[in-house]
Design a protein around this motif. Structure first.
Motif, PDB file in Angstrom:
ATOM      1  N   GLY A   1      43.251  44.229  49.029  1.00 43.09           N
ATOM      2  CA  GLY A   1      43.404  43.308  50.154  1.00 43.09           C
ATOM      3  C   GLY A   1      43.310  44.034  51.471  1.00 43.09           C
TER       4      GLY A   1
ATOM      5  N   ASP B   1      38.362  44.567  49.523  1.00 45.47           N
ATOM      6  CA  ASP B   1      38.567  43.242  50.116  1.00 45.47           C
ATOM      7  C   ASP B   1      37.456  42.296  49.691  1.00 45.47           C
ATOM      8  OD1 ASP B   1      40.421  41.884  52.249  1.00 45.47           O
ATOM      9  OD2 ASP B   1      38.398  41.182  52.671  1.00 45.47           O
TER      10      ASP B   1
ATOM     11  N   MET C   1      47.487  41.225  48.597  1.00 47.27           N
ATOM     12  CA  MET C   1      46.523  40.118  48.480  1.00 47.27           C
ATOM     13  C   MET C   1      46.877  38.905  49.325  1.00 47.27           C
ATOM     14  SD  MET C   1      47.074  41.810  45.382  1.00 47.27           S
ATOM     15  CE  MET C   1      47.794  40.817  44.105  1.00 47.27           C
TER      16      MET C   1
END
Lengths: 416, 115
Positions: free
Chosen positions: A10, A34, A115
């Motif tokens: 993330g 990502d 995340m």
């Protein structure tokens, strides 16, 4: 199979701050994965200001706040896998991901989960009625308007008074739409008071508490909604039903940490926060796997996400360097008036002071928080008010944890 | 004049009590000097930072986010929005680029990079 010391899943505010902190703690081989084409996560669409006052000492918009950390990542030469979706984390910390180039397997010494969270959907809310176009989650509407330039609607009702709903009430008003109402099923708002003032009051938008959307009308497009007051069990009171014509319904009814990867990996989650159970290093119950930001607990302020991510990033680096040993821990628990306490366990005795983060169960006036282990009081703090929408932090001095072996409870009592 | 306000400077949202009697002002309930300043200004002449978006002509479905470099009078928020709405820019745009000058006493600046 490729190898990296620390893999961060993330690239939003949590992932970026964790990456920079891990690097600065001496582990240079850090990568971020990502799913989007640009770092920043949800900040990219949060074009309003109010970010960074605590962390950076200046008031920035979301994209500006993201740019500060994007630069921190770039300056350190931290590698980012863009448009790459992580599909699995194994017990041995092998991260499987997928992008246009195929499948990627990365063997990591430590993993940081960052995340974020997602919005509760109409399906999860079970709102009766037809299924026309014009029903959006507030964040989806925010992205459509702020990043892509679409006009989402002209006459709007918003269900839920969380901060995103309030921010979108202002955004839609500024874009020329008429926001007819913000309805909140609870008897109090879930958003920050300042957002009620500057997003609703400034624009004359009414906030109806203990009120919900009982039905959605319209075949092709939303034509209106039936709103109604609810009783204390949140059941619709039939005789209070009234019709509001509108072409758009925005839903801002809570955020849910996005923990599919975490639970698939077998990492235990908290039933209250929906995030992993962690210690003060933000280490989950799986060694070498850390969590931070909204995937761990939903925050009100990005500034505190960055703080938490720095703890997780630094701890991941210490773990890789072999400095984070398993130790004796004591559980924390929520007492009277407190919904949850994070971290859920702490090392005793800890090396540094420990900040306990918590949320209360309902709004209170002036309160005194007490942190206790058995009969021993470890810390106390008085606050002028407490609200479920505002996360509270109480710091306990490291030396207070000496000789502690009973569960640590945080509770509150109202004071005059 | 006495007014009860919620400070909007930071998320703490202090409950302010502002008392203005001619040139004499008194603010209580604030936790910092910014709150005192806000309380007085909100009673005398409220201002807001306006944030919005401007279309990027040479990029499909792309907007650049913008803000007023300084707060503008609250009563002019929709005038500022009307001017911003009629504006478009060409990429590349850098954070801090001035998009419009001298709008109700300040500039409109970009808050996002568009490559």
């Amino acid at each position: 199979m490729i190898k990296h010391d620390i893999v961060i899943i993330g690239g939003g505010p949590a992932g970026m701050a964790a990456a920079a902190a891990a690097y600065d703690s001496g582990v240079k081989d850090v990568v971020i994965i990502d799913r989007e084409e640009k770092l920043g996560g949800i900040l990219k669409q949060c074009i309003h200001n109010g970010f960074g006052l605590h962390k950076l000492g200046k008031e920035l918009t979301g994209p500006e706040y993201a740019a500060v950390y994007e630069k921190a990542v770039a300056d350190r030469g931290i590698k980012v896998f863009y448009e790459t979706m992580v599909t699995d984390i194994s017990e041995g910390r092998t991260v499987t991901a997928q992008n246009s180039g195929g499948i990627l397997k990365i063997e990591a010494k430590a993993v940081v989960l960052a995340m974020g969270c997602r919005e509760r959907s109409r399906g999860a809310l079970n709102i009766p009625g037809t299924r026309p176009a014009g029903v959006y989650s507030a964040g989806t509407a925010q992205k459509l308007i702020n990043c892509m330039g679409y006009s989402v609607g002209k006459r709007v009702v918003i269900l839920g008074s969380g901060d995103i709903g309030l921010i979108m009430a202002r955004r839609m008003s500024l874009q020329g739409a008429k926001v007819e109402a913000v309805c909140e099923i609870m008897p109090y708002s879930g958003g920050l008071t300042r957002n009620i003032v500057q997003c609703l009051n400034d624009f004359g938008i009414p906030l109806y508490l203990s009120t919900t959307v009982a039905e959605i009308h319209g075949r092709e497009r939303v034509e209106g909604v039936t709103v109604a007051q609810v009783d204390q069990n949140r059941r619709v009171i039939e005789e209070t039903k009234r019709y509001i014509p509108c072409d758009t319904l925005l839903l801002s009814c809570g955020l849910i940490p996005e923990n599919e990867l975490t639970s698939t990996a077998g990492i235990p989650l908290s039933a209250v926060t929906s995030g992993a159970l962690v210690d003060e290093h933000r280490q989950t119950e799986h060694e070498g796997i850390f969590a931070c930001g909204n995937v761990l607990q939903v925050h009100d302020l990005v500034d505190y996400v960055s703080d938490e991510a720095e703890i997780a990033g630094k701890s991941a680096a210490e773990y890789v360097k072999g400095n984070l040993h398993s130790a004796v821990t004591v559980k924390t628990a929520a007492g009277n008036g407190v919904r949850y306490v994070l971290p859920q366990r702490v090392t005793v005795p800890p090396k540094e002071d420990i900040s306990l983060f918590l949320r209360v169960t309902q709004p209170f006036g002036k309160v005194r928080y007490t942190v206790k282990s058995g009969d021993e009081v470890l810390a106390a703090a008085v606050r002028l008010k407490a609200a479920p929408g505002e996360m509270e932090k109480i710091t306990v001095k490291a030396e207070r944890f000496k000789n502690i072996n009973e569960e640590i409870t945080v509770s509150l009592e109202e004071v005059q | 004049m006495k007014r009860e306000l919620t400070c909007i400077i930071c998320p703490r949202g202090c409950s302010l009590s502002v008392n203005i009697d001619g040139a004499k002002t008194c603010v209580s309930g604030n936790s910092c000097p910014n709150g005192e300043k806000y309380g007085i200004e909100e009673c005398i002449h409220p201002t807001r930072t306006v944030t919005s978006i401007v279309r990027v002509e040479n990029r499909e479905n792309t907007m650049v986010s913008v803000k007023t470099a300084r707060p503008v009078p609250k009563e002019n928020i929709f005038d500022v929005m009307e001017i911003i709405r009629k504006t478009s820019v060409k990429a590349p745009v850098k954070i801090g680029d001035i998009i419009l000058t001298n709008i109700y006493g300040t500039d409109i600046i970009a808050t996002k990079d568009i490559v």
